[in-house]
Structure formats: structure tokens, C-alpha cells
Write a protein that holds these residues in place. Sequence first.
Motif, PDB file in Angstrom:
ATOM      1  N   SER A  33       8.367  10.747  -2.561  1.00  0.00           N
ATOM      2  CA  SER A  33       9.771  11.071  -2.311  1.00  0.00           C
ATOM      3  C   SER A  33      10.147  12.407  -2.962  1.00  0.00           C
ATOM      4  CB  SER A  33      10.661   9.942  -2.846  1.00  0.00           C
ATOM      5  OG  SER A  33      12.009  10.264  -2.698  1.00  0.00           O
ATOM      6  N   PHE A  34       9.730  12.605  -4.209  1.00  0.00           N
ATOM      7  CA  PHE A  34      10.017  13.840  -4.938  1.00  0.00           C
ATOM      8  C   PHE A  34       9.427  15.054  -4.217  1.00  0.00           C
ATOM      9  CE2 PHE A  34       8.641  17.032  -8.037  1.00  0.00           C
ATOM     10  CZ  PHE A  34       9.846  17.346  -8.641  1.00  0.00           C
ATOM     11  N   ILE A  35       8.185  14.949  -3.805  1.00  0.00           N
ATOM     12  CA  ILE A  35       7.500  16.052  -3.119  1.00  0.00           C
ATOM     13  C   ILE A  35       8.197  16.362  -1.792  1.00  0.00           C
ATOM     14  CG2 ILE A  35       5.337  16.739  -1.995  1.00  0.00           C
ATOM     15  CD1 ILE A  35       5.263  16.898  -5.082  1.00  0.00           C
ATOM     16  N   LYS A  36       8.510  15.319  -1.036  1.00  0.00           N
ATOM     17  CA  LYS A  36       9.159  15.500   0.268  1.00  0.00           C
ATOM     18  C   LYS A  36      10.559  16.090   0.113  1.00  0.00           C
ATOM     19  CE  LYS A  36      10.404  13.109   4.488  1.00  0.00           C
ATOM     20  NZ  LYS A  36      10.437  11.847   5.219  1.00  0.00           N
ATOM     21  N   GLU A  37      11.360  15.536  -0.799  1.00  0.00           N
ATOM     22  CA  GLU A  37      12.734  16.009  -0.998  1.00  0.00           C
ATOM     23  C   GLU A  37      12.780  17.484  -1.382  1.00  0.00           C
ATOM     24  OE1 GLU A  37      14.545  13.487  -3.941  1.00  0.00           O
ATOM     25  OE2 GLU A  37      14.436  11.724  -2.631  1.00  0.00           O
ATOM     26  N   ASN A  38      11.763  17.948  -2.108  1.00  0.00           N
ATOM     27  CA  ASN A  38      11.749  19.336  -2.567  1.00  0.00           C
ATOM     28  C   ASN A  38      10.972  20.270  -1.647  1.00  0.00           C
ATOM     29  OD1 ASN A  38      13.155  19.455  -5.325  1.00  0.00           O
ATOM     30  ND2 ASN A  38      11.910  17.598  -5.448  1.00  0.00           N
ATOM     31  N   GLY A  39      10.370  19.718  -0.589  1.00  0.00           N
ATOM     32  CA  GLY A  39       9.653  20.547   0.369  1.00  0.00           C
ATOM     33  C   GLY A  39       8.379  21.159  -0.177  1.00  0.00           C
ATOM     34  N   TYR A  40       7.756  20.508  -1.170  1.00  0.00           N
ATOM     35  CA  TYR A  40       6.531  21.033  -1.751  1.00  0.00           C
ATOM     36  C   TYR A  40       5.337  20.690  -0.865  1.00  0.00           C
ATOM     37  CZ  TYR A  40       9.330  21.593  -6.011  1.00  0.00           C
ATOM     38  OH  TYR A  40      10.287  21.942  -6.910  1.00  0.00           O
ATOM     39  N   SER A  41       4.364  21.610  -0.849  1.00  0.00           N
ATOM     40  CA  SER A  41       3.177  21.394  -0.018  1.00  0.00           C
ATOM     41  C   SER A  41       1.885  21.403  -0.831  1.00  0.00           C
ATOM     42  CB  SER A  41       3.107  22.475   1.066  1.00  0.00           C
ATOM     43  OG  SER A  41       3.065  23.761   0.468  1.00  0.00           O
ATOM     44  N   MET A  42       1.984  21.540  -2.135  1.00  0.00           N
ATOM     45  CA  MET A  42       0.794  21.591  -2.986  1.00  0.00           C
ATOM     46  C   MET A  42       0.032  20.272  -2.947  1.00  0.00           C
ATOM     47  SD  MET A  42       2.528  21.276  -6.756  1.00  0.00           S
ATOM     48  CE  MET A  42       4.106  21.998  -6.342  1.00  0.00           C
ATOM     49  N   THR A  43      -1.237  20.317  -3.313  1.00  0.00           N
ATOM     50  CA  THR A  43      -2.056  19.111  -3.389  1.00  0.00           C
ATOM     51  C   THR A  43      -1.680  18.337  -4.645  1.00  0.00           C
ATOM     52  OG1 THR A  43      -3.881  20.181  -2.235  1.00  0.00           O
ATOM     53  CG2 THR A  43      -4.411  18.206  -3.521  1.00  0.00           C
ATOM     54  N   VAL A  44      -1.240  17.094  -4.459  1.00  0.00           N
ATOM     55  CA  VAL A  44      -0.868  16.227  -5.572  1.00  0.00           C
ATOM     56  C   VAL A  44      -1.903  15.114  -5.666  1.00  0.00           C
ATOM     57  CG1 VAL A  44       0.866  14.631  -6.476  1.00  0.00           C
ATOM     58  CG2 VAL A  44       1.588  16.734  -5.314  1.00  0.00           C
ATOM     59  N   LEU A  45      -2.459  14.957  -6.858  1.00  0.00           N
ATOM     60  CA  LEU A  45      -3.426  13.896  -7.124  1.00  0.00           C
ATOM     61  C   LEU A  45      -2.780  12.859  -8.032  1.00  0.00           C
ATOM     62  CD1 LEU A  45      -6.589  16.078  -7.840  1.00  0.00           C
ATOM     63  CD2 LEU A  45      -5.795  15.146  -5.654  1.00  0.00           C
ATOM     64  N   LEU A  46      -3.176  11.601  -7.870  1.00  0.00           N
ATOM     65  CA  LEU A  46      -2.587  10.508  -8.638  1.00  0.00           C
ATOM     66  C   LEU A  46      -3.569  10.025  -9.701  1.00  0.00           C
ATOM     67  CD1 LEU A  46      -1.048   8.573  -5.624  1.00  0.00           C
ATOM     68  CD2 LEU A  46       0.089  10.241  -7.114  1.00  0.00           C
ATOM     69  N   ASP A  47      -3.177  10.164 -10.966  1.00  0.00           N
ATOM     70  CA  ASP A  47      -3.994   9.715 -12.099  1.00  0.00           C
ATOM     71  C   ASP A  47      -3.428   8.378 -12.576  1.00  0.00           C
ATOM     72  OD1 ASP A  47      -5.874   9.658 -14.139  1.00  0.00           O
ATOM     73  OD2 ASP A  47      -4.861  11.149 -15.378  1.00  0.00           O
ATOM     74  N   GLY A  48      -3.701   7.331 -11.784  1.00  0.00           N
ATOM     75  CA  GLY A  48      -3.094   6.022 -11.994  1.00  0.00           C
ATOM     76  C   GLY A  48      -3.417   5.354 -13.308  1.00  0.00           C
ATOM     77  N   ASP A  49      -4.593   5.578 -13.837  1.00  0.00           N
ATOM     78  CA  ASP A  49      -4.956   4.944 -15.109  1.00  0.00           C
ATOM     79  C   ASP A  49      -4.990   5.956 -16.257  1.00  0.00           C
ATOM     80  OD1 ASP A  49      -7.232   6.373 -14.475  1.00  0.00           O
ATOM     81  OD2 ASP A  49      -8.518   4.617 -14.290  1.00  0.00           O
ATOM     82  N   GLN A  50      -4.581   7.154 -15.993  1.00  0.00           N
ATOM     83  CA  GLN A  50      -4.529   8.261 -16.947  1.00  0.00           C
ATOM     84  C   GLN A  50      -5.885   8.582 -17.582  1.00  0.00           C
ATOM     85  OE1 GLN A  50      -1.177   6.268 -17.338  1.00  0.00           O
ATOM     86  NE2 GLN A  50      -1.019   7.681 -15.629  1.00  0.00           N
ATOM     87  N   GLN A  51      -6.977   8.181 -16.930  1.00  0.00           N
ATOM     88  CA  GLN A  51      -8.307   8.478 -17.467  1.00  0.00           C
ATOM     89  C   GLN A  51      -8.596   9.981 -17.462  1.00  0.00           C
ATOM     90  OE1 GLN A  51     -10.502   6.389 -19.097  1.00  0.00           O
ATOM     91  NE2 GLN A  51      -8.658   5.138 -19.004  1.00  0.00           N
ATOM     92  N   LEU A  52      -8.137  10.688 -16.425  1.00  0.00           N
ATOM     93  CA  LEU A  52      -8.365  12.130 -16.397  1.00  0.00           C
ATOM     94  C   LEU A  52      -7.547  12.811 -17.491  1.00  0.00           C
ATOM     95  CD1 LEU A  52      -9.955  14.373 -15.010  1.00  0.00           C
ATOM     96  CD2 LEU A  52      -7.995  14.709 -13.498  1.00  0.00           C
ATOM     97  N   ALA A  53      -6.309  12.382 -17.663  1.00  0.00           N
ATOM     98  CA  ALA A  53      -5.468  12.942 -18.733  1.00  0.00           C
ATOM     99  C   ALA A  53      -6.102  12.690 -20.100  1.00  0.00           C
ATOM    100  CB  ALA A  53      -4.070  12.343 -18.671  1.00  0.00           C
ATOM    101  N   LYS A  54      -6.670  11.514 -20.293  1.00  0.00           N
ATOM    102  CA  LYS A  54      -7.338  11.199 -21.565  1.00  0.00           C
ATOM    103  C   LYS A  54      -8.560  12.090 -21.753  1.00  0.00           C
ATOM    104  CE  LYS A  54      -5.750   6.453 -21.658  1.00  0.00           C
ATOM    105  NZ  LYS A  54      -6.110   5.048 -21.421  1.00  0.00           N
TER     106      LYS A  54
END
Length: 168
Positions: free
Chosen positions: A106-127
Motif C-alpha cells: 500500500s505504501f509503495i503504491k500510494e507513493n508511486g514508487y517503482s524501486m525493487t522492494v524485498l521483504l526481510d520477514g524474519d530479519q535474518q538479513l538485517a541481523k
Amino acid sequence: MYKKIFLLAAALLLTSLLASSALALSDGTEIKNFTLNDLNGKSVSLEQFRGKTVVLNFWATWCPPCRAEMPEFNEMAREFEKAGEAVLLAVNMTDGRRETKAKVESFIKENGYSMTVLLDGDQQLAKYFGVRYIPTTFIIDGAGRLAGQIQGGTTKAAVMKLVREAKK
């Protein structure tokens, strides 16, 4: 007022959770391959971009500094796509409660962004990257090594400086 206090408390909690199990990566470190899904459910891996500079930005929809830098990051992503030498991957800290895929879409669509968004659901990449604060941005050179990082909100000019340095 209470909403601001809640947001600050949640950000501090997330920060402490991430910091407690963080690995410290320094410039020159070879980054291990990772795979996350984008908003369309497509798997995206770091190895797909070997030879290109990768800008990896960790963010969340509820984070004011993240929201502030998004227009410039979206502009960078479009410029990178045209030039073909770099790529921007916006890694969302999707926890499934406060930050959900639907909220991000919703956030990406509402703001008209087209960048590639990846989902870090378990935050393993952030860790793995040792993210302690969001937004945090990492620059990975074409050989897959960490070339720079910025903790906190940033600008296109600051990121582009690191991208240019990574190409040397």
C-alpha cells in the motif's frame, strides 16, 4: 502524542533486538549470497547482480527518516536501471505484525514508487548485516564486497558518492 511515544518505544525495542544478535561487517568483507522475495513473490538474490554495485537500504513504513529518503532512493533506482551498472534493493523490515506485506504494498503504491522492494520477514538479513538502526544503507561492490555503509537517514548525493567510490 501517545502514537509518537509508541513509535519511539517500538523503534528502540527493534533496535535493541537487532543489536543483540548483530554481526559486525566492515568494509572489504565479502558478503554472503542471500535471497529474499520481492513484493510479487519473486526470489531475488545478491548473486544475480554480480558485477554491479548494489545499494541495499533497510527501512520500514513507520520510520520517519526512512519515509523522508524514499523519494530520492526511488529516483536513484530509476537512474541505476537506465545506466545498468548498479541496482537499488529496498529491504523492508517486515515483521508480520506492525509491518506487513500488505502495508508495504500500500505504501509503495500510494507513493508511486517503482524501486525493487524485498521483504526481510524474519530479519535474518538485517541481523547478518548488523543493522542497529533504520534506515541503514550498505554499498556492495561488483565483486560482492562491502564498500561502504550509512547508518541513519541519508541523501542521494551521499549514497552516490559511495557508489562512485565502490566502482574504483
